[in-house]
Scaffold this active site. Structure first.
Site, PDB file in Angstrom:
ATOM      1  N   TYR A 137     -32.458  14.428   0.900  1.00 29.58           N
ATOM      2  CA  TYR A 137     -32.707  15.434   0.230  1.00 29.58           C
ATOM      3  C   TYR A 137     -32.753  14.818  -1.467  1.00 29.58           C
ATOM      4  O   TYR A 137     -33.525  16.418  -1.925  1.00 29.58           O
ATOM      5  CB  TYR A 137     -31.495  15.735   0.197  1.00 29.58           C
ATOM      6  CG  TYR A 137     -31.015  16.489   1.632  1.00 29.58           C
ATOM      7  CD1 TYR A 137     -32.451  15.715   2.882  1.00 29.58           C
ATOM      8  CD2 TYR A 137     -29.641  17.171   2.234  1.00 29.58           C
ATOM      9  CE1 TYR A 137     -31.785  16.680   3.645  1.00 29.58           C
ATOM     10  CE2 TYR A 137     -29.905  17.515   3.207  1.00 29.58           C
ATOM     11  CZ  TYR A 137     -31.098  17.497   4.683  1.00 29.58           C
ATOM     12  OH  TYR A 137     -30.872  17.451   5.920  1.00 29.58           O
ATOM     13  N   LYS A 182     -29.836   4.745  10.828  1.00 29.64           N
ATOM     14  CA  LYS A 182     -30.932   4.895  11.984  1.00 29.64           C
ATOM     15  C   LYS A 182     -31.119   3.656  11.813  1.00 29.64           C
ATOM     16  O   LYS A 182     -32.086   2.781  11.140  1.00 29.64           O
ATOM     17  CB  LYS A 182     -31.826   5.942  11.511  1.00 29.64           C
ATOM     18  CG  LYS A 182     -33.032   6.115  12.295  1.00 29.64           C
ATOM     19  CD  LYS A 182     -32.720   6.039  13.764  1.00 29.64           C
ATOM     20  CE  LYS A 182     -34.229   5.756  14.447  1.00 29.64           C
ATOM     21  NZ  LYS A 182     -33.393   6.637  15.825  1.00 29.64           N
ATOM     22  N   ASP A 214     -29.610   9.130  16.819  1.00 29.52           N
ATOM     23  CA  ASP A 214     -30.131  10.061  17.786  1.00 29.52           C
ATOM     24  C   ASP A 214     -29.558   9.808  18.796  1.00 29.52           C
ATOM     25  O   ASP A 214     -28.574  10.785  19.450  1.00 29.52           O
ATOM     26  CB  ASP A 214     -31.291   8.959  18.471  1.00 29.52           C
ATOM     27  CG  ASP A 214     -31.487   8.089  17.799  1.00 29.52           C
ATOM     28  OD1 ASP A 214     -30.898   7.309  17.699  1.00 29.52           O
ATOM     29  OD2 ASP A 214     -32.510   7.585  18.733  1.00 29.52           O
ATOM     30  N   ASP A 238     -25.911  16.649   6.875  1.00 24.66           N
ATOM     31  CA  ASP A 238     -26.040  17.936   7.234  1.00 24.66           C
ATOM     32  C   ASP A 238     -26.677  18.034   9.066  1.00 24.66           C
ATOM     33  O   ASP A 238     -25.496  19.224   9.208  1.00 24.66           O
ATOM     34  CB  ASP A 238     -27.277  17.827   6.486  1.00 24.66           C
ATOM     35  CG  ASP A 238     -27.478  19.859   5.929  1.00 24.66           C
ATOM     36  OD1 ASP A 238     -27.168  20.498   6.586  1.00 24.66           O
ATOM     37  OD2 ASP A 238     -28.973  19.007   5.686  1.00 24.66           O
ATOM     38  N   ASP A 242     -23.681  20.383  11.742  1.00 31.93           N
ATOM     39  CA  ASP A 242     -23.807  22.457  12.378  1.00 31.93           C
ATOM     40  C   ASP A 242     -24.568  21.643  13.639  1.00 31.93           C
ATOM     41  O   ASP A 242     -23.786  22.708  14.727  1.00 31.93           O
ATOM     42  CB  ASP A 242     -25.342  22.088  12.068  1.00 31.93           C
ATOM     43  CG  ASP A 242     -25.829  23.345  10.865  1.00 31.93           C
ATOM     44  OD1 ASP A 242     -24.947  22.765   9.930  1.00 31.93           O
ATOM     45  OD2 ASP A 242     -26.104  23.638  10.536  1.00 31.93           O
TER      46      ASP A 242
END
Ligand code: NAD
Length: 348
Positions: A137, A182, A214, A238, A242
């Site tokens: 980000y 990852k 994942d 993030d 959610d």
């Protein structure tokens, strides 16, 4: 006396902020704590006044405050209006950068009185610890000649800093950390794993595991109650937080705290400006109210007052009060939910 910068922002931000302030005023009356609120414009609301999403005046008010309460920013998704272009990047991301808020805490719990989309989630009590000031980000973002490029970068010290926070929180909880990365594809993931493994050695009482993002996205929905503290880089935190919001009933239920190494904090609900429901007095204010509670605990060490808000929210839910997003009982407006919770403070 505590000085609090109030950045209500856009969409449902101002609607839910009013409810959090009602509850803080109730705390003030009952516990004798003095709060002084300083309003400042941010996001599209600031653009209207200054043609700037994060004006100097807002920066000054934040600099002089003991903590920041933040609503939400941003316009309708996909809007190309100048007011909304890069609004989130220029305001909330700029605030995070300006104050180096590198730690983001997002607690997620199932509530016994609220139905959950999962049939049998068990007793879920998860703390998301998300790195907030680095990663993709905050890398460069560009599109040149039809080729897009976003740069993701992490230093060992950034990873070490957030890892220590996660392990320290885990020590006060169920002593279990799941670090999400990852590492099978990304260099950042490999360094992340290496540093977390090193930091874990300083916390021998904490059980820890690494999990690819994942797989984690799937395992969390399959068996959420096996998780305790999730340690995540910025983007994965993030997304996963959610995803977790559905366990709490709605995105509108989730609070968050963003804290820097000096302990200065910004507190905001996990969701955005929810333009689809803005201006209708139907948004769920609980995430904002609980963000205020987190401010009392983490910025002001007011544990009694924090507990009073937690209990007041629980009692409103137990008594069947619901906003539309969690409706299965008495559907009330944003402002009635705020009134009910503020009134309940005197019971605790
Ligand atoms: P959103 O989080 O605003 O909304 C997603 C869904 O959740 C919507 O259906 C919305 O109605 C619902 N929702 C969110 N908060 C709720 C609440 N308190 N009560 C009831 N329902 C709630 O995400 P979005 O729609 O993708 O984004 C809208 C705008 O918000 C965009 O401009 C985006 O950039 C911005 N945004 C801002 C922040 C922030 O201010 N920190 C975070 C995320 C998104």
């Amino acid at each position: 006396m505590k000085k609090i910068a109030i950045l209500s922002g856009d969409g449902i931000g101002p609607e839910v902020m009013v409810q959090a302030l009602k509850v803080l005023n109730a705390i003030s009356q009952i516990y004798g704590t003095e709060f002084k609120f300083f309003d400042a414009l941010i996001g599209g609301a600031a653009w209207d006044e200054y043609r700037d999403h994060f004006p100097d005046e807002t920066r000054r008010i934040c600099n002089e405050a003991d903590a920041i309460l933040f609503g939400s920013v941003g316009g309708p998704v996909g809007s190309d209006e100048e007011k909304w272009r890069n609004c989130e990047v220029n305001s909330i991301l700029a605030l995070r950068k300006a104050f180096n808020f590198n730690v983001n805490l997002r607690p997620v719990k199932t509530h016994e009185d609220l139905p959950c989309v999962l049939k049998d989630p068990g007793d879920v009590d998860i703390l998301c610890v998300r790195e907030l000031a680095g990663g993709i980000y905050f890398g460069t973002h560009e599109i040149n000649d039809g080729v897009a490029r976003d740069v993701m970068e992490y230093s060992s010290s950034e990873i070490e800093s957030i890892s220590r926070v996660a392990f320290e929180f885990a020590m006060k909880r169920a002593k279990k950390v799941t670090s999400i990365d990852k590492a099978n594809v990304l260099a950042c993931g490999r360094l992340w794993r290496e540093v977390v493994t090193r930091v874990a050695k300083d916390f021998p009482d904490v059980e820890y595991e690494h999990m690819l993002v994942d797989n984690a996205a799937m395992q969390i929905m399959k068996n959420p109650s096996r998780f305790d503290t999730l340690l995540m880089p910025n983007m994965f935190g993030d997304i996963i937080s959610d995803e977790l919001s559905v366990l709490a009933g709605s995105l509108g239920m989730l609070p968050s705290a963003s804290i820097n190494t000096e302990g200065f904090g910004l507190y905001e609900p996990s969701g955005g400006s929810a333009q689809d429901i803005a201006g209708k007095d139907i948004a769920n204010p609980i995430g904002m109210i609980l963000s205020g509670a987190m401010m009392l605990r983490y910025s002001f060490n007011m544990d009694k007052e924090y507990e009073a808000i937690m209990k007041a929210v629980d009692s409103a839910l137990r008594d069947g009060y619901r906003t539309a997003d969690i409706a299965d009982g008495k559907v009330v407006s944003t402002s009635v939910m705020g009134d009910v919770i503020a009134k309940a403070i005197s019971n605790f």
